[in-house]
Write a protein that holds these residues in place. Structure first.
Motif, mmCIF file in Angstrom:
data_model
loop_
_atom_site.group_PDB
_atom_site.id
_atom_site.type_symbol
_atom_site.label_atom_id
_atom_site.label_comp_id
_atom_site.label_asym_id
_atom_site.label_seq_id
_atom_site.Cartn_x
_atom_site.Cartn_y
_atom_site.Cartn_z
ATOM 1 N N TRP A 143 -10.925 -41.085 -46.922
ATOM 2 C CA TRP A 143 -11.318 -42.389 -47.447
ATOM 3 C C TRP A 143 -11.225 -43.436 -46.344
ATOM 4 O O TRP A 143 -10.237 -43.520 -45.627
ATOM 5 N N LEU A 144 -12.275 -44.252 -46.221
ATOM 6 C CA LEU A 144 -12.301 -45.312 -45.219
ATOM 7 C C LEU A 144 -12.198 -46.700 -45.844
ATOM 8 O O LEU A 144 -11.444 -47.547 -45.388
ATOM 9 N N ALA A 145 -12.980 -46.925 -46.889
ATOM 10 C CA ALA A 145 -13.002 -48.245 -47.512
ATOM 11 C C ALA A 145 -13.833 -48.177 -48.783
ATOM 12 O O ALA A 145 -14.548 -47.200 -49.038
ATOM 13 N N ASN A 146 -13.734 -49.233 -49.578
ATOM 14 C CA ASN A 146 -14.643 -49.430 -50.697
ATOM 15 C C ASN A 146 -15.718 -50.414 -50.262
ATOM 16 O O ASN A 146 -15.413 -51.489 -49.742
ATOM 17 N N ALA A 147 -16.977 -50.043 -50.460
ATOM 18 C CA ALA A 147 -18.098 -50.914 -50.090
ATOM 19 C C ALA A 147 -18.739 -51.477 -51.349
ATOM 20 O O ALA A 147 -18.732 -50.832 -52.402
ATOM 21 N N PRO A 148 -19.292 -52.674 -51.275
ATOM 22 C CA PRO A 148 -19.959 -53.249 -52.445
ATOM 23 C C PRO A 148 -21.147 -52.395 -52.881
ATOM 24 O O PRO A 148 -21.908 -51.894 -52.049
ATOM 25 N N LEU A 149 -21.297 -52.234 -54.179
ATOM 26 C CA LEU A 149 -22.430 -51.502 -54.738
ATOM 27 C C LEU A 149 -23.423 -52.534 -55.264
ATOM 28 O O LEU A 149 -23.293 -53.047 -56.380
ATOM 29 N N SER A 150 -24.389 -52.868 -54.440
ATOM 30 C CA SER A 150 -25.304 -53.974 -54.741
ATOM 31 C C SER A 150 -26.170 -53.688 -55.958
ATOM 32 O O SER A 150 -26.514 -52.536 -56.253
ATOM 33 N N SER A 151 -26.548 -54.767 -56.631
ATOM 34 C CA SER A 151 -27.389 -54.676 -57.823
ATOM 35 C C SER A 151 -28.764 -55.260 -57.540
ATOM 36 O O SER A 151 -29.034 -55.811 -56.467
ATOM 37 N N ARG A 152 -29.643 -55.178 -58.535
ATOM 38 C CA ARG A 152 -30.973 -55.800 -58.425
ATOM 39 C C ARG A 152 -30.849 -57.303 -58.234
ATOM 40 O O ARG A 152 -31.641 -57.920 -57.518
ATOM 41 N N LYS A 153 -29.855 -57.906 -58.885
ATOM 42 C CA LYS A 153 -29.633 -59.352 -58.741
ATOM 43 C C LYS A 153 -29.268 -59.695 -57.306
ATOM 44 O O LYS A 153 -29.735 -60.706 -56.756
ATOM 45 N N ASP A 154 -28.427 -58.887 -56.671
ATOM 46 C CA ASP A 154 -28.087 -59.114 -55.264
ATOM 47 C C ASP A 154 -29.341 -59.057 -54.396
ATOM 48 O O ASP A 154 -29.502 -59.847 -53.458
ATOM 49 N N ALA A 155 -30.227 -58.097 -54.697
ATOM 50 C CA ALA A 155 -31.463 -57.974 -53.926
ATOM 51 C C ALA A 155 -32.321 -59.220 -54.083
ATOM 52 O O ALA A 155 -32.876 -59.740 -53.104
ATOM 53 N N ARG A 156 -32.430 -59.732 -55.306
ATOM 54 C CA ARG A 156 -33.230 -60.938 -55.528
ATOM 55 C C ARG A 156 -32.613 -62.145 -54.832
ATOM 56 O O ARG A 156 -33.324 -62.983 -54.264
ATOM 57 N N ASP A 157 -31.284 -62.241 -54.847
ATOM 58 C CA ASP A 157 -30.613 -63.342 -54.150
ATOM 59 C C ASP A 157 -30.888 -63.285 -52.647
ATOM 60 O O ASP A 157 -31.061 -64.323 -51.995
ATOM 61 N N ALA A 158 -30.918 -62.073 -52.103
ATOM 62 C CA ALA A 158 -31.176 -61.907 -50.669
ATOM 63 C C ALA A 158 -32.598 -62.337 -50.317
ATOM 64 O O ALA A 158 -32.838 -62.920 -49.253
ATOM 65 N N VAL A 159 -33.544 -62.067 -51.207
ATOM 66 C CA VAL A 159 -34.930 -62.489 -50.969
ATOM 67 C C VAL A 159 -35.024 -64.017 -50.947
ATOM 68 O O VAL A 159 -35.687 -64.600 -50.085
ATOM 69 N N VAL A 160 -34.328 -64.669 -51.876
ATOM 70 C CA VAL A 160 -34.330 -66.136 -51.911
ATOM 71 C C VAL A 160 -33.766 -66.697 -50.610
ATOM 72 O O VAL A 160 -34.315 -67.641 -50.023
ATOM 73 N N ALA A 161 -32.666 -66.110 -50.123
ATOM 74 C CA ALA A 161 -32.052 -66.579 -48.881
ATOM 75 C C ALA A 161 -32.974 -66.360 -47.682
ATOM 76 O O ALA A 161 -33.101 -67.224 -46.804
ATOM 77 N N ALA A 162 -33.629 -65.192 -47.651
ATOM 78 C CA ALA A 162 -34.526 -64.880 -46.534
ATOM 79 C C ALA A 162 -35.736 -65.808 -46.521
ATOM 80 O O ALA A 162 -36.179 -66.269 -45.459
ATOM 81 N N ARG A 163 -36.277 -66.106 -47.704
ATOM 82 C CA ARG A 163 -37.436 -67.002 -47.767
ATOM 83 C C ARG A 163 -37.053 -68.421 -47.341
ATOM 84 O O ARG A 163 -37.801 -69.092 -46.625
ATOM 85 N N LYS A 164 -35.881 -68.864 -47.755
ATOM 86 C CA LYS A 164 -35.422 -70.208 -47.393
ATOM 87 C C LYS A 164 -35.249 -70.335 -45.888
ATOM 88 O O LYS A 164 -35.515 -71.392 -45.304
ATOM 89 N N ALA A 165 -34.815 -69.257 -45.229
ATOM 90 C CA ALA A 165 -34.568 -69.301 -43.784
ATOM 91 C C ALA A 165 -35.832 -69.097 -42.958
ATOM 92 O O ALA A 165 -35.833 -69.381 -41.752
ATOM 93 N N PHE A 166 -36.900 -68.612 -43.589
ATOM 94 C CA PHE A 166 -38.077 -68.212 -42.821
ATOM 95 C C PHE A 166 -38.727 -69.374 -42.065
ATOM 96 O O PHE A 166 -39.097 -69.233 -40.901
ATOM 97 N N GLY A 167 -38.856 -70.518 -42.704
ATOM 98 C CA GLY A 167 -39.538 -71.636 -42.052
ATOM 99 C C GLY A 167 -38.878 -72.060 -40.759
ATOM 100 O O GLY A 167 -39.547 -72.222 -39.729
ATOM 101 N N GLY A 168 -37.568 -72.214 -40.796
ATOM 102 C CA GLY A 168 -36.856 -72.642 -39.596
ATOM 103 C C GLY A 168 -36.848 -71.593 -38.509
ATOM 104 O O GLY A 168 -37.014 -71.907 -37.319
ATOM 105 N N TRP A 169 -36.689 -70.323 -38.900
ATOM 106 C CA TRP A 169 -36.609 -69.243 -37.905
ATOM 107 C C TRP A 169 -37.968 -68.968 -37.277
ATOM 108 O O TRP A 169 -38.090 -68.825 -36.058
ATOM 109 N N SER A 170 -39.014 -68.909 -38.084
ATOM 110 C CA SER A 170 -40.346 -68.647 -37.536
ATOM 111 C C SER A 170 -40.836 -69.838 -36.718
ATOM 112 O O SER A 170 -41.639 -69.674 -35.795
ATOM 113 N N GLY A 171 -40.335 -71.034 -37.044
ATOM 114 C CA GLY A 171 -40.746 -72.227 -36.312
ATOM 115 C C GLY A 171 -39.952 -72.485 -35.047
ATOM 116 O O GLY A 171 -40.315 -73.355 -34.253
ATOM 117 N N ALA A 172 -38.878 -71.734 -34.849
ATOM 118 C CA ALA A 172 -38.096 -71.883 -33.623
ATOM 119 C C ALA A 172 -38.899 -71.367 -32.434
ATOM 120 O O ALA A 172 -39.782 -70.520 -32.588
#
Length: 305
Positions: free
Chosen positions: A45-74
């Protein structure tokens, strides 16, 4: 003097520059991967890792979209500086990653060190490409008419990346770095059995200059997380490096609904991640923008520029 208790690390997701637990509250056991452990069906045994859900995936998409404008514009130069800073941070935590990769992949310390060194070097390699890829895939086009015709690469947008299952760190870096080097933002699904190097990478990204949301890291069951990402209308592309043949086919069908760009996997994770990567993974998630402009005329002679 009594022995002190070890402080066990609680691994968390990395979403939007923060470290949330999975909204599901679920975790799963991560164990060492060695031939003996595989034969017995269970390693140390090494560790317990988070078991992501569909909601986590949707939250990650929201974060990635919010960051896209600034990152692509850099500027490309600025993105290169930030990628190089990530490599610096990885170099400073080299010993930690050697230990994690050795446990994750069942390697000797020397072989794990070679993998980590190659991964750090790969970050530097992609850092150098950020302000050069446009000269390779863009340029002026000869046209029959009084026009300037210029083509330049633009990032595709939000990219879901299924990290390789077997190469927990070098393979991970090899699929993440080219996506963000060209101005895209990423949702990364870590190796299902060996997610710890990926989750630790989030700690490095958070302490570099990388804006929150440019890279978001999820751990858990690959098929469970990848399905909503492949079908998500605000995900523009998906890299199937960590999908087997059956899963890849299902995800390609789901991705077709909004015409996602799909990078198909090598045959069942047989990719040689130590080979020189070339530019294919950078150009896979670039779109070409072409601009036409009239040349105009100078004076009565009709000469043009």
């Amino acid at each position: 003097m009594s022995e002190r208790l070890s402080v066990l690390k609680t691994y968390k997701l990395y979403v939007g520059g923060k470290f949330p637990r999975s909204e599901s509250g679920r975790v799963y056991e991560v164990t060492t991967r060695t031939s003996a452990a595989d034969a017995a069906g269970k390693g140390k045994w090494l560790a317990n890792a988070p078991l992501s859900s569909r909601k986590d995936a949707r939250d990650a998409v929201v974060a990635a979209r919010k960051a896209f404008g600034g990152w692509s514009g850099a500027t490309a130069y600025n993105r290169g500086q930030i990628l190089y800073r990530i490599a610096e941070m990885l170099e400073g935590r080299r010993d930690q990653y050697v230990a994690e990769v050795a446990d994750a992949e069942g390697l000797s310390k020397s072989k794990a060190a070679a993998q980590v060194d190659a991964a750090i070097d790969r970050w530097v390699w992609y850092a150098g490409w950020t302000d050069k890829i446009a000269q390779v895939v863009g340029g002026g086009n000869p046209v029959a008419g009084p026009f300037f015709n210029l083509s330049s690469p633009e990032p595709t947008g939000v990219v879901a990346v299924l990290a390789p299952q077997k190469s927990s760190f070098l393979g991970l870096v090899s699929v993440v770095a080219p996506v963000i080097a060209t101005g895209n933002t990423a949702i990364v699904v870590a190796s299902e059995k060996s997610p710890l190097p990926a989750l630790s990478l989030g700690e490095v990204l958070a302490t570099s200059d990388l804006p929150g949301g440019v890279v978001n890291i999820l751990s858990g069951r690959t098929a469970e997380i990848a399905a909503p990402l492949a079908a998500h209308q605000d995900v523009n592309a998906i890299d199937l490096a960590g999908a087997d043949e059956e899963l890849a086919k299902e995800l390609e069908i789901a991705a077709a609904d909004n015409l996602k760009r799909v990078l198909r996997p090598q045959p069942v994770d047989n990719a040689d991640w130590s080979a020189t990567p070339g530019t294919d993974r950078m150009t896979a998630f670039l779109e070409t923008k072409t601009v036409w402009h009239p040349t105009g005329a100078l004076g009565a002679s009709g000469s043009s520029y």
